[in-house]
Design an enzyme around this catalytic site. Structure first.
Site, PDB file in Angstrom:
ATOM      1  N   HIS A   1      36.222  82.332  61.089  1.00  0.00           N
ATOM      2  CA  HIS A   1      34.869  82.105  60.578  1.00  0.00           C
ATOM      3  C   HIS A   1      34.541  83.092  59.461  1.00  0.00           C
ATOM      4  O   HIS A   1      34.534  84.313  59.680  1.00  0.00           O
ATOM      5  CB  HIS A   1      33.884  82.261  61.735  1.00  0.00           C
ATOM      6  CG  HIS A   1      32.462  82.025  61.373  1.00  0.00           C
ATOM      7  ND1 HIS A   1      31.461  82.937  61.627  1.00  0.00           N
ATOM      8  CD2 HIS A   1      31.857  80.968  60.779  1.00  0.00           C
ATOM      9  CE1 HIS A   1      30.308  82.452  61.217  1.00  0.00           C
ATOM     10  NE2 HIS A   1      30.514  81.259  60.696  1.00  0.00           N
TER      11      HIS A   1
ATOM     12  N   HIS B   1      27.246  83.424  52.072  1.00  0.00           N
ATOM     13  CA  HIS B   1      26.583  82.616  53.088  1.00  0.00           C
ATOM     14  C   HIS B   1      25.077  82.544  52.902  1.00  0.00           C
ATOM     15  O   HIS B   1      24.490  81.464  52.964  1.00  0.00           O
ATOM     16  CB  HIS B   1      26.898  83.170  54.481  1.00  0.00           C
ATOM     17  CG  HIS B   1      26.168  82.456  55.578  1.00  0.00           C
ATOM     18  ND1 HIS B   1      24.913  82.847  56.009  1.00  0.00           N
ATOM     19  CD2 HIS B   1      26.518  81.384  56.328  1.00  0.00           C
ATOM     20  CE1 HIS B   1      24.508  82.032  56.978  1.00  0.00           C
ATOM     21  NE2 HIS B   1      25.464  81.143  57.196  1.00  0.00           N
TER      22      HIS B   1
END
Length: 251
Positions: free
Chosen positions: A11, A53
């Site tokens: 991730h 992100h």
């Protein structure tokens, strides 16, 4: 493309051990044995796709403010590693091209999450896919995902042969109809909101279920027992060790 989907996907690289969405984090994921990584892509002011992100720079760089307020040249003057640990001082926000070059060099599969700044859904998908397409080997596994349906609609139009993952947190009542409309190949769901019944409902649509973000081995075992195909983890190496044979062949 999904035939090589591993049980564990790194991730944002290996977020537990290196600053997320950086080249260092991708390298660390590969070092830990990950076979796939997931990273996020957003656009700068001059519409260059970069790995980050958040909508803002504050958490993961030495900058402040919204990501699309800076051109690439200014963004790459920022430090994207100092916040995590002194060992990563000097790490930069990589371009999508730089990340893809490294991912190819390391022999990894990729889940690219299209993470647009609000209001930039279609242009972010278009630029990211037009950048990625000439760089990505046709025989290398690739999954394109997003929470934003317009991004997945663009992906279906521009690159229909590449599988699309529909990201869900609080799913709308008509999630199944939306998944059908956009031709979703996977359902990527928040692990903390799942039960045996919810996973069964997702699987009944005929799609593999992928779950984020799983860093606890017991939770991973439970999810796999319910039929989840793969989990996104900040710690692919550690989780693989803790799961043993259940992790599959490698991470």
């Amino acid at each position: 493309m999904l035939s090589t989907l591993p049980r564990l996907i790194g991730h944002r690289g290996a977020k537990e051990s290196a600053p997320e969405n950086t080249l260092a984090s991708i390298r660390e994921a590969a070092r830990q044995g990950a076979r796939w990584v997931e990273v996020d892509v957003m656009l700068t002011r001059d519409q260059r796709p970069v790995l980050i992100h958040d909508d803002t720079l504050d958490r993961t760089t030495t900058g402040t403010g919204a990501v699309p307020l800076l051109d690439l040249a200014a963004l790459q003057q920022l430090d994207a590693g100092r916040w995590f640990d002194a060992a990563f001082v000097g790490e930069r926000v990589p371009t999508l091209e730089e990340a893809v070059d490294l991912i190819r060099e390391l022999g990894l599969g990729l889940n690219l999450e299209i993470k647009p700044y609000p209001g930039q859904e279609e242009i972010t998908a278009e630029v990211a896919l037009n950048t990625l397409r000439p760089l990505w080997p046709s025989d290398r596994p690739l999954l394109l995902s997003s929470f934003e349906v317009p991004c997945l609609e663009v992906a279906r139009r521009l690159w229909p042969e590449i599988p699309r993952g529909y990201l869900l947190w609080d799913p709308p009542a008509d999630w199944a109809a939306i998944a059908d409309r956009i031709g979703a190949a996977t359902l990527n769901v928040d692990q903390s909101r799942q039960t045996a019944d919810s996973v069964a409902e997702y699987r009944a649509s005929g799609r593999p279920v992928l779950s984020y973000t799983v860093n606890d081995a017991e939770r991973a075992r439970t999810l796999f027992g319910w039929g989840v195909s793969a989990v996104f983890t900040d710690a692919p190496g550690r989780l693989a060790r803790e799961l043993g044979p259940l992790a599959g062949s490698g991470a």
